[in-house]
Design a protein around this motif. Structure first.
Motif, PDB file in Angstrom:
ATOM      1  N   GLU A 268      -0.907  -3.703 -12.049  1.00 16.32           N
ATOM      2  CA  GLU A 268       0.144  -4.561 -11.847  1.00 16.32           C
ATOM      3  C   GLU A 268       0.780  -4.403 -10.312  1.00 16.32           C
ATOM      4  O   GLU A 268       0.890  -5.332  -9.580  1.00 16.32           O
ATOM      5  N   ILE A 269       0.814  -3.021  -9.812  1.00 20.53           N
ATOM      6  CA  ILE A 269       0.983  -2.823  -8.529  1.00 20.53           C
ATOM      7  C   ILE A 269       0.088  -3.306  -7.546  1.00 20.53           C
ATOM      8  O   ILE A 269       0.440  -3.861  -6.533  1.00 20.53           O
ATOM      9  N   ALA A 270      -1.203  -3.316  -8.039  1.00 18.09           N
ATOM     10  CA  ALA A 270      -2.189  -3.626  -7.232  1.00 18.09           C
ATOM     11  C   ALA A 270      -2.286  -5.209  -7.041  1.00 18.09           C
ATOM     12  O   ALA A 270      -2.645  -5.693  -5.960  1.00 18.09           O
ATOM     13  N   LEU A 271      -1.938  -5.850  -7.971  1.00 19.07           N
ATOM     14  CA  LEU A 271      -1.757  -7.301  -8.153  1.00 19.07           C
ATOM     15  C   LEU A 271      -0.592  -7.588  -6.895  1.00 19.07           C
ATOM     16  O   LEU A 271      -1.081  -8.673  -6.306  1.00 19.07           O
ATOM     17  N   ILE A 272       0.224  -7.117  -7.026  1.00 18.22           N
ATOM     18  CA  ILE A 272       1.383  -7.303  -5.998  1.00 18.22           C
ATOM     19  C   ILE A 272       0.938  -7.066  -4.534  1.00 18.22           C
ATOM     20  O   ILE A 272       1.064  -7.824  -3.806  1.00 18.22           O
ATOM     21  N   HIS A 273       0.459  -5.855  -4.500  1.00 18.91           N
ATOM     22  CA  HIS A 273      -0.079  -5.421  -3.266  1.00 18.91           C
ATOM     23  C   HIS A 273      -1.117  -6.664  -2.644  1.00 18.91           C
ATOM     24  O   HIS A 273      -1.120  -6.790  -1.382  1.00 18.91           O
ATOM     25  N   ALA A 274      -1.847  -7.085  -3.230  1.00 17.31           N
ATOM     26  CA  ALA A 274      -2.859  -8.307  -2.816  1.00 17.31           C
ATOM     27  C   ALA A 274      -2.253  -9.383  -2.357  1.00 17.31           C
ATOM     28  O   ALA A 274      -2.975 -10.063  -1.675  1.00 17.31           O
ATOM     29  N   ARG A 275      -0.940  -9.472  -2.981  1.00 15.11           N
ATOM     30  CA  ARG A 275      -0.288 -10.754  -2.507  1.00 15.11           C
ATOM     31  C   ARG A 275       0.785 -10.453  -1.446  1.00 15.11           C
ATOM     32  O   ARG A 275       1.496 -11.583  -0.680  1.00 15.11           O
ATOM     33  N   LEU A 276       1.147  -9.301  -0.897  1.00 13.24           N
ATOM     34  CA  LEU A 276       2.268  -9.085   0.081  1.00 13.24           C
ATOM     35  C   LEU A 276       1.710  -9.369   1.500  1.00 13.24           C
ATOM     36  O   LEU A 276       0.489  -8.961   1.761  1.00 13.24           O
ATOM     37  N   ALA A 277       2.546  -9.792   2.033  1.00 12.33           N
ATOM     38  CA  ALA A 277       2.291 -10.202   3.677  1.00 12.33           C
ATOM     39  C   ALA A 277       2.319  -8.793   4.426  1.00 12.33           C
ATOM     40  O   ALA A 277       2.934  -7.848   3.762  1.00 12.33           O
ATOM     41  N   PRO A 278       1.817  -8.662   5.442  1.00 10.81           N
ATOM     42  CA  PRO A 278       1.920  -7.112   6.205  1.00 10.81           C
ATOM     43  C   PRO A 278       3.189  -6.718   6.583  1.00 10.81           C
ATOM     44  O   PRO A 278       4.244  -7.717   6.575  1.00 10.81           O
ATOM     45  N   GLY A 279       3.511  -5.569   6.413  1.00  8.15           N
ATOM     46  CA  GLY A 279       4.737  -5.030   6.799  1.00  8.15           C
ATOM     47  C   GLY A 279       6.018  -5.004   5.928  1.00  8.15           C
ATOM     48  O   GLY A 279       6.867  -4.727   6.390  1.00  8.15           O
ATOM     49  N   VAL A 280       5.523  -5.520   4.624  1.00  4.00           N
ATOM     50  CA  VAL A 280       6.906  -5.654   3.725  1.00  4.00           C
ATOM     51  C   VAL A 280       7.154  -4.077   3.485  1.00  4.00           C
ATOM     52  O   VAL A 280       6.068  -3.255   2.864  1.00  4.00           O
ATOM     53  N   ARG A 281       8.259  -3.622   3.402  1.00  2.00           N
ATOM     54  CA  ARG A 281       8.625  -2.301   2.938  1.00  2.00           C
ATOM     55  C   ARG A 281       9.535  -2.355   2.035  1.00  2.00           C
ATOM     56  O   ARG A 281      10.265  -3.273   1.474  1.00  2.00           O
ATOM     57  N   LEU A 282       9.798  -1.113   1.273  1.00  2.00           N
ATOM     58  CA  LEU A 282      10.606  -0.774   0.345  1.00  2.00           C
ATOM     59  C   LEU A 282      12.018  -0.297   0.563  1.00  2.00           C
ATOM     60  O   LEU A 282      12.152   0.569   1.419  1.00  2.00           O
ATOM     61  N   SER A 283      13.139  -1.069   0.033  1.00  2.00           N
ATOM     62  CA  SER A 283      14.393  -0.673   0.238  1.00  2.00           C
ATOM     63  C   SER A 283      15.063  -0.049  -0.781  1.00  2.00           C
ATOM     64  O   SER A 283      15.634   1.286  -0.386  1.00  2.00           O
ATOM     65  N   ARG A 284      14.873  -0.356  -1.999  1.00  2.00           N
ATOM     66  CA  ARG A 284      15.265   0.450  -3.095  1.00  2.00           C
ATOM     67  C   ARG A 284      14.075   0.471  -4.507  1.00  2.00           C
ATOM     68  O   ARG A 284      13.510  -0.531  -4.387  1.00  2.00           O
ATOM     69  N   MET A 285      14.516   1.548  -5.093  1.00  7.16           N
ATOM     70  CA  MET A 285      13.446   1.727  -6.163  1.00  7.16           C
ATOM     71  C   MET A 285      14.123   2.237  -7.328  1.00  7.16           C
ATOM     72  O   MET A 285      14.764   3.110  -7.091  1.00  7.16           O
ATOM     73  N   HIS A 286      14.046   1.724  -8.663  1.00  3.81           N
ATOM     74  CA  HIS A 286      14.656   2.262  -9.720  1.00  3.81           C
ATOM     75  C   HIS A 286      13.705   2.504 -10.733  1.00  3.81           C
ATOM     76  O   HIS A 286      13.241   1.510 -11.079  1.00  3.81           O
ATOM     77  N   TRP A 287      13.532   3.744 -11.368  1.00  5.42           N
ATOM     78  CA  TRP A 287      12.809   3.801 -12.710  1.00  5.42           C
ATOM     79  C   TRP A 287      13.718   3.763 -13.723  1.00  5.42           C
ATOM     80  O   TRP A 287      14.585   4.605 -13.858  1.00  5.42           O
TER      81      TRP A 287
END
Length: 450
Positions: free
Chosen positions: A90-109
């Motif tokens: 699922e992360i790979a599916l997201i990665h394939a569609r993200l524009a360049p340089g998008v960064r992570l602000s917050r992550m919660h598990w």
């Protein structure tokens, strides 16, 4: 007593209102939002921007009876490993569609119990996430940690991955109450974990507790709060237990006759609140408390507090991407939710597509009403100037909405030169007051108690 009676007449103890962690709330999501739309909204995230991420782990070694979250029990790691493989896809599916340089602000598990993930899976997931969404200079990585389901190896893996905030659910430290809700978690066990976390350099410790549980008394909840404060958390959440056995059948195990009456619930909350404030914490919204200097307290003081699926946040990212079964994503365009069934989610991901099962595309009216509700829940007031500057609403219509709300809650709401404000006496009614700005069918609400 007269004040409590007045609040009761205005519906405090009768109303079933949502917590408004989104607007519209999840029961109003529909099937018109497809996985293609979800993929398109991901693709539209601007290059170089920041986004947040929520990763849902629906597994638990044991199922707590009080919990109404979407979880499933497992005694082995086999289903967990299969699920983690799907998360990476699922992360790979997201990665394939993200524009360049998008960064992570917050992550919660969250979950479930994310800390039942073995160390190797923790590392693999974080590597996949960081490849898709590199950490920014101020990335916050928070994890819900179960003191009964954690060890040194998993803590090492999480700290190596950049975990800098931990959330621990205490519920109540009374052994009789823990047994009644199916969640046995000793104070000493929790204390040892917090000491280990601080020794590892943890920056932020959040602790959640519940009021309204069976057998709770003011004296008992005071004892729990004192033990909780001795752990020196940076943030405390005092949340109301929602008894909804029609939705969460495991709650049928809880002795209904021992659940405090609505009037008693208010007293339990006030007892906990007063002790926490006396210890120097700052109130944040309806049910959170933070130490002075904590980012959440600072956001509240600066008017930057926001409502989120976790309750309250100071996160400024406009997009939250939910990963895993039942996870909800928030985009500027609207909301999407993954398939709630783990098997349905895995099936979709394995076929190379997102599992989006429903959602909601926001209208201008949704954005207007959602912002007014958010201001009430965060600041206990609606700013007339901010609403008029940001939304296409006439002053006449806004004043009519204000007057309608004030008429429904006389003495609890005031119309001032700045806008609409909830009085001190009216704050226990905040969610009921916010509901007057909700344009959706109230009968479709998921039951929720104050």
């Amino acid at each position: 007593m007269e004040s409590v009676s007045h609040l009761a007449k205005l519906g405090l103890f009768d109303a079933r209102v949502p917590r408004y962690t989104s607007y519209p709330t999840a029961p109003h999501f529909g099937e018109g939002v497809t996985q293609q739309l979800h993929a398109g909204w991901i693709s539209s995230i601007p290059a170089g921007s920041s986004v947040s991420l929520y990763l849902h782990v629906p597994f638990c070694r044991r199922l707590c009876w009080f919990c109404a979250c979407r979880t499933q029990g497992t005694s082995s790691d086999a289903p967990v490993r299969a699920y983690a493989a799907a998360l990476k896809s699922e992360i790979a599916l997201i990665h394939a569609r993200l524009a360049p340089g998008v960064r992570l602000s917050r992550m919660h598990w969250g979950g479930g119990t994310p800390t039942l993930l073995p160390p190797d899976l923790i590392r693999e997931l974080v590597l996949a996430i960081r490849d898709a969404l590199p950490y920014g200079p101020e990335t916050e990585f928070s994890v819900e940690v179960d003191p009964n389901e954690i060890d040194a190896a998993r803590l090492d893996a999480l700290f190596e991955a950049g975990m800098n905030r931990v959330s621990i659910g205490v519920q109540d430290f009374d052994p009789m109450i823990q047994k009644a809700i199916g969640r046995e978690q000793g104070h000493d066990l929790t204390r040892r974990l917090t000491e280990d976390l601080r020794a590892c350099g943890l920056e932020g410790l959040d602790i959640d507790m519940l009021y309204g549980l069976p057998h709770q008394t003011p004296q008992g909840i005071a004892a729990t709060v004192q033990k909780l404060l001795a752990l020196s958390p940076d943030r405390v959440a005092v949340l109301g237990y929602a008894h909804v056995p029609a939705i969460s059948r495991r709650q049928l195990m809880i002795p209904t006759a021992a659940i405090p009456r609505p009037e008693e619930r208010l007293g339990l909350f006030e007892t906990a609140r007063d002790l926490i404030l006396w210890d120097g914490y700052q109130p944040v919204g309806l049910d959170r408390f933070a130490r002075a200097g904590d980012p959440l307290a600072h956001a509240r003081a600066c008017g930057r507090l926001r409502r989120s699926f976790a309750g309250y946040t100071d996160d400024r990212a406009e997009t939250l991407i939910g990963i895993g079964a039942s996870a909800i994503s928030r985009f500027p365009q609207g909301f999407t939710q993954n398939a709630p069934s783990t098997s349905d989610h895995l099936r979709a991901i394995r076929s190379g597509r997102f599992s989006t099962s429903r959602g909601h595309a926001l209208t201008d009216e949704d954005r207007l009403r959602g912002r007014m509700i958010e201001q009430l829940l965060c600041d206990f007031r609606i700013s007339r100037a901010q609403i008029l500057a940001r939304f296409s609403i006439t002053p006449e219509r806004l004043e009519a909405l204000f007057r309608s709300c004030a008429a429904a809650f006389p003495g609890m709401v005031e119309i001032t030169g700045h806008g609409l404000e909830i009085t001190g006496e009216g704050r226990p009614l905040t969610r009921m007051i916010a509901r007057t700005f909700d344009a959706y069918d109230q009968s479709r609400r998921r039951p929720d108690t104050v």
